[in-house]
Motif scaffolding. Structure first.
Motif, PDB file in Angstrom:
ATOM      1  N   ALA A 117       0.101   9.344  -1.175  1.00 59.95           N
ATOM      2  CA  ALA A 117       0.543   8.294  -0.244  1.00 59.95           C
ATOM      3  C   ALA A 117       2.064   8.278  -0.150  1.00 59.95           C
ATOM      4  O   ALA A 117       2.630   8.096   0.939  1.00 59.95           O
ATOM      5  CB  ALA A 117       0.016   6.934  -0.691  1.00 59.95           C
ATOM      6  N   TYR A 118       2.746   8.451  -1.272  1.00 58.70           N
ATOM      7  CA  TYR A 118       4.215   8.544  -1.277  1.00 58.70           C
ATOM      8  C   TYR A 118       4.648   9.732  -0.430  1.00 58.70           C
ATOM      9  O   TYR A 118       5.562   9.635   0.403  1.00 58.70           O
ATOM     10  CB  TYR A 118       4.701   8.700  -2.716  1.00 58.70           C
ATOM     11  CG  TYR A 118       6.207   8.784  -2.893  1.00 58.70           C
ATOM     12  CD1 TYR A 118       6.912   7.734  -3.472  1.00 58.70           C
ATOM     13  CD2 TYR A 118       6.924   9.920  -2.508  1.00 58.70           C
ATOM     14  CE1 TYR A 118       8.288   7.813  -3.656  1.00 58.70           C
ATOM     15  CE2 TYR A 118       8.294  10.006  -2.684  1.00 58.70           C
ATOM     16  CZ  TYR A 118       8.967   8.952  -3.257  1.00 58.70           C
ATOM     17  OH  TYR A 118      10.338   9.038  -3.427  1.00 58.70           O
ATOM     18  N   THR A 119       3.998  10.875  -0.637  1.00 60.01           N
ATOM     19  CA  THR A 119       4.356  12.096   0.090  1.00 60.01           C
ATOM     20  C   THR A 119       4.168  11.913   1.589  1.00 60.01           C
ATOM     21  O   THR A 119       5.066  12.226   2.383  1.00 60.01           O
ATOM     22  CB  THR A 119       3.501  13.273  -0.415  1.00 60.01           C
ATOM     23  OG1 THR A 119       3.722  13.448  -1.818  1.00 60.01           O
ATOM     24  CG2 THR A 119       3.844  14.565   0.319  1.00 60.01           C
ATOM     25  N   ALA A 120       3.002  11.404   1.985  1.00 63.98           N
ATOM     26  CA  ALA A 120       2.749  11.177   3.412  1.00 63.98           C
ATOM     27  C   ALA A 120       3.707  10.134   3.974  1.00 63.98           C
ATOM     28  O   ALA A 120       4.171  10.254   5.119  1.00 63.98           O
ATOM     29  CB  ALA A 120       1.301  10.736   3.616  1.00 63.98           C
ATOM     30  N   GLY A 121       4.036   9.128   3.168  1.00 66.84           N
ATOM     31  CA  GLY A 121       4.973   8.098   3.618  1.00 66.84           C
ATOM     32  C   GLY A 121       6.358   8.641   3.854  1.00 66.84           C
ATOM     33  O   GLY A 121       6.989   8.357   4.890  1.00 66.84           O
ATOM     34  N   PHE A 122       6.853   9.447   2.919  1.00 63.38           N
ATOM     35  CA  PHE A 122       8.179  10.042   3.095  1.00 63.38           C
ATOM     36  C   PHE A 122       8.208  10.931   4.334  1.00 63.38           C
ATOM     37  O   PHE A 122       9.151  10.874   5.129  1.00 63.38           O
ATOM     38  CB  PHE A 122       8.565  10.857   1.862  1.00 63.38           C
ATOM     39  CG  PHE A 122       9.824  11.645   2.070  1.00 63.38           C
ATOM     40  CD1 PHE A 122      11.061  11.029   2.032  1.00 63.38           C
ATOM     41  CD2 PHE A 122       9.777  13.004   2.350  1.00 63.38           C
ATOM     42  CE1 PHE A 122      12.226  11.737   2.261  1.00 63.38           C
ATOM     43  CE2 PHE A 122      10.934  13.727   2.579  1.00 63.38           C
ATOM     44  CZ  PHE A 122      12.163  13.083   2.535  1.00 63.38           C
ATOM     45  N   GLU A 123       7.180  11.744   4.512  1.00 62.59           N
ATOM     46  CA  GLU A 123       7.154  12.653   5.656  1.00 62.59           C
ATOM     47  C   GLU A 123       7.087  11.894   6.973  1.00 62.59           C
ATOM     48  O   GLU A 123       7.617  12.354   7.990  1.00 62.59           O
ATOM     49  CB  GLU A 123       5.971  13.612   5.519  1.00 62.59           C
ATOM     50  CG  GLU A 123       6.084  14.581   4.350  1.00 62.59           C
ATOM     51  CD  GLU A 123       7.215  15.585   4.515  1.00 62.59           C
ATOM     52  OE1 GLU A 123       7.401  16.101   5.627  1.00 62.59           O
ATOM     53  OE2 GLU A 123       7.909  15.854   3.515  1.00 62.59           O
ATOM     54  N   PRO A 179      -2.885   1.809   1.365  1.00 60.31           N
ATOM     55  CA  PRO A 179      -2.075   2.602   0.420  1.00 60.31           C
ATOM     56  C   PRO A 179      -1.075   3.515   1.131  1.00 60.31           C
ATOM     57  O   PRO A 179       0.042   3.712   0.647  1.00 60.31           O
ATOM     58  CB  PRO A 179      -3.126   3.410  -0.345  1.00 60.31           C
ATOM     59  CG  PRO A 179      -4.352   2.579  -0.288  1.00 60.31           C
ATOM     60  CD  PRO A 179      -4.328   1.951   1.079  1.00 60.31           C
ATOM     61  N   ARG A 180      -1.467   4.027   2.290  1.00 57.21           N
ATOM     62  CA  ARG A 180      -0.546   4.887   3.039  1.00 57.21           C
ATOM     63  C   ARG A 180       0.608   4.076   3.623  1.00 57.21           C
ATOM     64  O   ARG A 180       1.745   4.537   3.668  1.00 57.21           O
ATOM     65  CB  ARG A 180      -1.314   5.627   4.146  1.00 57.21           C
ATOM     66  CG  ARG A 180      -0.452   6.620   4.910  1.00 57.21           C
ATOM     67  CD  ARG A 180      -1.297   7.513   5.813  1.00 57.21           C
ATOM     68  NE  ARG A 180      -2.103   6.759   6.744  1.00 57.21           N
ATOM     69  CZ  ARG A 180      -1.630   6.238   7.879  1.00 57.21           C
ATOM     70  NH1 ARG A 180      -0.354   6.360   8.203  1.00 57.21           N
ATOM     71  NH2 ARG A 180      -2.437   5.580   8.686  1.00 57.21           N
ATOM     72  N   VAL A 181       0.298   2.855   4.090  1.00 59.61           N
ATOM     73  CA  VAL A 181       1.366   1.971   4.577  1.00 59.61           C
ATOM     74  C   VAL A 181       2.363   1.693   3.447  1.00 59.61           C
ATOM     75  O   VAL A 181       3.585   1.752   3.633  1.00 59.61           O
ATOM     76  CB  VAL A 181       0.774   0.647   5.113  1.00 59.61           C
ATOM     77  CG1 VAL A 181       1.887  -0.351   5.427  1.00 59.61           C
ATOM     78  CG2 VAL A 181      -0.062   0.910   6.356  1.00 59.61           C
ATOM     79  N   TRP A 182       1.828   1.387   2.261  1.00 58.86           N
ATOM     80  CA  TRP A 182       2.694   1.153   1.116  1.00 58.86           C
ATOM     81  C   TRP A 182       3.511   2.408   0.800  1.00 58.86           C
ATOM     82  O   TRP A 182       4.685   2.318   0.435  1.00 58.86           O
ATOM     83  CB  TRP A 182       1.862   0.730  -0.096  1.00 58.86           C
ATOM     84  CG  TRP A 182       2.656   0.659  -1.362  1.00 58.86           C
ATOM     85  CD1 TRP A 182       2.523   1.446  -2.462  1.00 58.86           C
ATOM     86  CD2 TRP A 182       3.751  -0.225  -1.644  1.00 58.86           C
ATOM     87  NE1 TRP A 182       3.445   1.098  -3.415  1.00 58.86           N
ATOM     88  CE2 TRP A 182       4.213   0.079  -2.941  1.00 58.86           C
ATOM     89  CE3 TRP A 182       4.371  -1.248  -0.921  1.00 58.86           C
ATOM     90  CZ2 TRP A 182       5.267  -0.605  -3.534  1.00 58.86           C
ATOM     91  CZ3 TRP A 182       5.435  -1.925  -1.515  1.00 58.86           C
ATOM     92  CH2 TRP A 182       5.873  -1.603  -2.797  1.00 58.86           C
ATOM     93  N   GLY A 183       2.909   3.580   0.962  1.00 57.81           N
ATOM     94  CA  GLY A 183       3.631   4.828   0.724  1.00 57.81           C
ATOM     95  C   GLY A 183       4.836   4.973   1.637  1.00 57.81           C
ATOM     96  O   GLY A 183       5.909   5.413   1.203  1.00 57.81           O
ATOM     97  N   VAL A 184       4.677   4.605   2.902  1.00 52.84           N
ATOM     98  CA  VAL A 184       5.810   4.672   3.844  1.00 52.84           C
ATOM     99  C   VAL A 184       6.941   3.758   3.372  1.00 52.84           C
ATOM    100  O   VAL A 184       8.106   4.152   3.306  1.00 52.84           O
ATOM    101  CB  VAL A 184       5.369   4.280   5.269  1.00 52.84           C
ATOM    102  CG1 VAL A 184       6.584   4.219   6.197  1.00 52.84           C
ATOM    103  CG2 VAL A 184       4.351   5.262   5.811  1.00 52.84           C
TER     104      VAL A 184
END
Length: 215
Positions: A117-123, A179-184
């Motif tokens: 999720a962190y990785t997808a968020g950063f990208e 979780p993906r929103v939190w990753g962003v």
């Protein structure tokens, strides 16, 4: 379209001015701060997607993830060469590097879902930055050192080229929205804060941090 891994041999003059855009010293150091994060951030991203890749069955997604790994590997190696030159003028940046190294070692102990999720968020965040850099390139890079300009624009355009890979991998493995929103949010804030630590140290040494106009 196929994602290409371009092994461009960036060479930086040992005497390069860290204020690589003389008309915009603060902007120069903001970019320098982001560069300092890359040899810690991008290996973390690579380790994360490499681990997730073992669980992927889709051949097309596998190929994209492998290309993502190749591009990110070339990115951080190029930034590391530039960062070593930066530290000749700003040795205190080694403190920032140690802090980032500790952060990503700690993150590496989190679950694969959290890390992906962190990785997808950063990208996701890099896409907006790339669009801004390209649209404002005249303002940001006119009169700047061409080697740093080339490094930044090449890196960010390739970020756009593989912009969907981490998202597709997250969706393939998990697909949970929040979780993906939190990753962003978390990844954007974390990388921005890490970069800020670096450019603050450079501006302090330059004597600019205390100036309101510099802020």
């Amino acid at each position: 379209p196929q994602i290409l891994v371009r092994r461009i041999p960036f060479a930086f003059d040992e005497d390069i001015n860290p204020v690589w855009n003389p008309g915009q010293p603060e902007w120069s150091h903001m970019v320098n701060g982001a560069s300092l994060a890359m040899p810690y951030l991008e290996p973390f991203l690579i380790k994360t997607v490499t681990e997730a890749l073992k669980q992927v069955n889709d051949p097309a997604l596998k190929a994209d993830v492998q290309a993502f790994i190749g591009q990110e590997g070339v990115h951080y190696q190029s930034h590391r060469r530039y960062n070593e030159i930066l530290k000749q003028t700003y040795p205190e940046l080694a403190l920032t590097e140690a802090e980032m190294d500790a952060d990503y070692r700690r993150f590496q102990k989190r679950s694969l879902k959290w890390r992906l999720a962190y990785t997808a968020g950063f990208e996701t965040m890099t896409m907006g930055i790339t669009e801004w850099l390209i649209a404002a390139r005249g303002m940001l890079f006119t009169g700047a050192d061409p080697s740093v300009t080339s490094l930044v624009l090449w890196h960010m355009v390739e970020e756009t080229e593989h912009k969907n890979v981490a998202f597709d991998l997250y969706q393939d493995r998990y697909g949970d929205f929040w979780p993906r929103v939190w990753g962003v949010i978390f990844a954007t804030a974390h990388v921005a804060w890490a970069s800020r630590k670096a450019y603050k140290r450079m501006l302090i040494r330059d004597g600019s941090w205390s100036k309101l106009s510099s802020r």
